[in-house]
Design a protein around this motif. Structure first.
Motif, PDB file in Angstrom:
ATOM      1  N   GLU A  73      16.602  30.308  24.035  1.00 59.71           N
ATOM      2  CA  GLU A  73      16.499  30.304  25.510  1.00 59.71           C
ATOM      3  C   GLU A  73      17.813  30.820  26.113  1.00 59.71           C
ATOM      4  OE1 GLU A  73      13.593  29.853  26.599  1.00 59.71           O
ATOM      5  OE2 GLU A  73      12.570  28.495  25.218  1.00 59.71           O
ATOM      6  N   ALA A  74      18.350  31.870  25.490  1.00 58.27           N
ATOM      7  CA  ALA A  74      19.674  32.381  25.885  1.00 58.27           C
ATOM      8  C   ALA A  74      19.669  32.981  27.288  1.00 58.27           C
ATOM      9  CB  ALA A  74      20.143  33.420  24.870  1.00 58.27           C
ATOM     10  N   GLN A  75      18.472  33.280  27.799  1.00 58.26           N
ATOM     11  CA  GLN A  75      18.415  33.800  29.182  1.00 58.26           C
ATOM     12  C   GLN A  75      18.948  32.778  30.182  1.00 58.26           C
ATOM     13  OE1 GLN A  75      15.653  33.017  27.436  1.00 58.26           O
ATOM     14  NE2 GLN A  75      14.384  31.637  28.657  1.00 58.26           N
ATOM     15  N   PHE A  76      18.898  31.486  29.796  1.00 62.31           N
ATOM     16  CA  PHE A  76      19.336  30.426  30.708  1.00 62.31           C
ATOM     17  C   PHE A  76      20.848  30.178  30.649  1.00 62.31           C
ATOM     18  CE2 PHE A  76      14.906  28.332  30.164  1.00 62.31           C
ATOM     19  CZ  PHE A  76      14.381  29.124  31.177  1.00 62.31           C
ATOM     20  N   LEU A  77      21.541  30.840  29.720  1.00 63.92           N
ATOM     21  CA  LEU A  77      22.988  30.634  29.628  1.00 63.92           C
ATOM     22  C   LEU A  77      23.699  31.441  30.713  1.00 63.92           C
ATOM     23  CD1 LEU A  77      23.540  30.762  25.751  1.00 63.92           C
ATOM     24  CD2 LEU A  77      23.066  28.787  27.226  1.00 63.92           C
ATOM     25  N   ALA A  78      24.863  30.940  31.122  1.00 65.50           N
ATOM     26  CA  ALA A  78      25.664  31.655  32.120  1.00 65.50           C
ATOM     27  C   ALA A  78      26.353  32.848  31.452  1.00 65.50           C
ATOM     28  CB  ALA A  78      26.701  30.706  32.702  1.00 65.50           C
TER      29      ALA A  78
ATOM     30  N   LEU B  19      24.083  39.672  27.534  1.00 67.83           N
ATOM     31  CA  LEU B  19      23.810  39.914  26.115  1.00 67.83           C
ATOM     32  C   LEU B  19      23.570  41.399  25.857  1.00 67.83           C
ATOM     33  CD1 LEU B  19      21.726  36.775  25.204  1.00 67.83           C
ATOM     34  CD2 LEU B  19      23.658  37.661  23.865  1.00 67.83           C
ATOM     35  N   VAL B  20      22.824  42.041  26.734  1.00 72.76           N
ATOM     36  CA  VAL B  20      22.589  43.482  26.570  1.00 72.76           C
ATOM     37  C   VAL B  20      23.918  44.228  26.636  1.00 72.76           C
ATOM     38  CG1 VAL B  20      21.530  45.510  27.657  1.00 72.76           C
ATOM     39  CG2 VAL B  20      20.211  43.394  27.412  1.00 72.76           C
ATOM     40  N   GLU B  21      24.805  43.749  27.496  1.00 69.68           N
ATOM     41  CA  GLU B  21      26.115  44.403  27.643  1.00 69.68           C
ATOM     42  C   GLU B  21      27.016  44.200  26.419  1.00 69.68           C
ATOM     43  OE1 GLU B  21      26.255  43.881  32.524  1.00 69.68           O
ATOM     44  OE2 GLU B  21      27.305  42.454  31.262  1.00 69.68           O
ATOM     45  N   LEU B  22      26.912  43.013  25.790  1.00 69.94           N
ATOM     46  CA  LEU B  22      27.888  42.657  24.746  1.00 69.94           C
ATOM     47  C   LEU B  22      27.370  42.705  23.313  1.00 69.94           C
ATOM     48  CD1 LEU B  22      29.844  39.587  26.226  1.00 69.94           C
ATOM     49  CD2 LEU B  22      30.512  41.993  26.187  1.00 69.94           C
ATOM     50  N   ALA B  23      26.063  42.621  23.123  1.00 72.85           N
ATOM     51  CA  ALA B  23      25.549  42.442  21.754  1.00 72.85           C
ATOM     52  C   ALA B  23      25.863  43.639  20.862  1.00 72.85           C
ATOM     53  CB  ALA B  23      24.036  42.214  21.796  1.00 72.85           C
TER      54      ALA B  23
ATOM     55  N   PRO C 283      20.814  36.647  34.288  1.00 67.09           N
ATOM     56  CA  PRO C 283      22.238  36.933  34.088  1.00 67.09           C
ATOM     57  C   PRO C 283      22.672  36.818  32.614  1.00 67.09           C
ATOM     58  CG  PRO C 283      21.934  35.502  35.991  1.00 67.09           C
ATOM     59  CD  PRO C 283      20.590  35.658  35.339  1.00 67.09           C
ATOM     60  N   GLY C 284      22.189  35.809  31.920  1.00 63.08           N
ATOM     61  CA  GLY C 284      22.560  35.627  30.512  1.00 63.08           C
ATOM     62  C   GLY C 284      22.055  36.782  29.653  1.00 63.08           C
ATOM     63  N   SER C 285      20.841  37.253  29.937  1.00 62.19           N
ATOM     64  CA  SER C 285      20.271  38.362  29.164  1.00 62.19           C
ATOM     65  C   SER C 285      21.012  39.658  29.479  1.00 62.19           C
ATOM     66  CB  SER C 285      18.787  38.517  29.486  1.00 62.19           C
ATOM     67  OG  SER C 285      18.135  37.284  29.322  1.00 62.19           O
ATOM     68  N   GLN C 286      21.359  39.833  30.741  1.00 61.10           N
ATOM     69  CA  GLN C 286      22.115  41.038  31.107  1.00 61.10           C
ATOM     70  C   GLN C 286      23.426  41.096  30.328  1.00 61.10           C
ATOM     71  OE1 GLN C 286      22.863  41.740  35.292  1.00 61.10           O
ATOM     72  NE2 GLN C 286      24.534  43.139  34.809  1.00 61.10           N
TER      73      GLN C 286
ATOM     74  N   GLY D 163      16.009  35.313  23.544  1.00 62.52           N
ATOM     75  CA  GLY D 163      15.661  35.043  24.936  1.00 62.52           C
ATOM     76  C   GLY D 163      14.804  36.120  25.542  1.00 62.52           C
ATOM     77  N   ILE D 164      14.206  35.780  26.692  1.00 56.83           N
ATOM     78  CA  ILE D 164      13.454  36.789  27.440  1.00 56.83           C
ATOM     79  C   ILE D 164      14.457  37.604  28.256  1.00 56.83           C
ATOM     80  CG2 ILE D 164      11.257  35.599  27.473  1.00 56.83           C
ATOM     81  CD1 ILE D 164      11.840  34.489  30.184  1.00 56.83           C
ATOM     82  N   THR D 165      14.178  38.861  28.389  1.00 54.33           N
ATOM     83  CA  THR D 165      15.119  39.752  29.077  1.00 54.33           C
ATOM     84  C   THR D 165      14.982  39.619  30.587  1.00 54.33           C
ATOM     85  OG1 THR D 165      14.583  41.247  27.276  1.00 54.33           O
ATOM     86  CG2 THR D 165      16.067  42.089  28.960  1.00 54.33           C
TER      87      THR D 165
END
Ligand SMILES: Nc1ncnc2c1ncn2[C@@H]1O[C@H](COP(=O)(O)OP(=O)(O)O)[C@@H](O)[C@H]1O
Ligand SMILES: Cc1cn([C@H]2C[C@H](O)[C@@H](COP(=O)(O)O)O2)c(=O)[nH]c1=O
Length: 215
Positions: A87-92, A130-134, A125-128, A114-116
């Motif tokens: 549920e990483a989409q919920f992380l800050a 992740l896309v930036e850093l993964a 915000p959390g997914s964004q 997580g869901i994007t």
């Protein structure tokens, strides 16, 4: 080389199942992981899949420092060979930065699930972050399907069975919950047209229905 991997997809495409499989395979070989989650449907401190599997997890709180959590754990003699964050989409955003630091400074693999996008097709915000850093963004192999048979790429929210496009970004819920707040995965075309399975079947001979069986 340790990695930050983001496994992303729609709701109900098997993300938590894969997280549990990764956990199972690593712990079966004696590795020890830290599992983070937030607002899982099964309740606080749980990571659950619709296939019925569930495991205990660390419930992430607002403002919690995930890098600090790992440092404390290790300095108290604990082991952490890998980290799973469901549920990483919920992380800050800051918490995703902290997970990247876990990879880079502690040399630990982090697998985030997580869901994007939300029900409005906007990035969480959390997914964004992740896309930036993964190091890698992985799309799950199992396709969730729209009612028309096309691959589902978007998440729709329904209230009382009707698709909505306004409301709070976070409302914990599940697919197949028509009575109150529910969710349904759709292809982009039907998300844009706000056509859920229920509204499509209410329409007469809809030209939007793609043939599922090839003749
Ligand atoms: N009764 C079932 N039999 C077989 N597979 C199922 C069943 N129920 C759910 N699944 C599988 O589980 C997937 C949902 O898994 P889950 O890990 O809960 O998804 P996510 O975490 O992505 O929301 C579905 O896409 C489907 O493939
Ligand atoms: C689209 C969307 C979803 N949510 C919530 C609903 C669920 O509790 C989770 C997704 O869990 P899953 O294991 O991937 O099915 O997210 C939300 O709060 N807001 C949304 O827009």
């Amino acid at each position: 080389m340790p990695e930050l991997v983001f496994f992303s997809g729609t709701m109900d495409c098997g993300k938590s199942t894969l997280a549990l499989q990764i956990e199972h395979n690593r712990s079966a070989r004696g590795l020890q992981g830290i599992i983070f989650t937030r607002d899982d449907r099964a309740g606080e401190g749980k990571l659950s899949s619709r296939l019925g599997l569930v495991t205990d997890a660390v419930e992430v709180e607002d403002g919690q420092d995930l890098y600090g959590y790992l440092v404390d754990h290790l300095s108290q003699g604990g082991r952490a060979d890998y980290v799973i964050a469901d549920e990483a989409q919920f992380l800050a955003e800051e918490q995703i930065d902290q997970l990247a630091r876990v990879v880079d400074d502690l040399d630990i693999d982090v697998y985030a699930f997580g869901i994007t996008t939300d029900f409005r097709s906007k990035l969480f915000p959390g997914s964004q972050r992740l896309v930036e850093l993964a190091d890698r963004v992985e799309v799950l192999q199992v396709e969730a399907l729209c009612w028309c048979g096309a691959r589902a790429t978007h998440n729709a929210r329904t209230v009382g069975g009707v698709m909505v496009v306004e409301g709070a970004q976070v409302v914990v819920g599940d697919v197949d919950q028509a009575d109150t707040v529910g969710y349904e995965v759709l292809c982009r075309r039907h998300h844009r047209r706000r056509m859920t399975a229920a509204s499509a079947h209410a329409a007469v001979l809809s030209p939007d229905v793609l043939p599922v069986n090839s003749g």
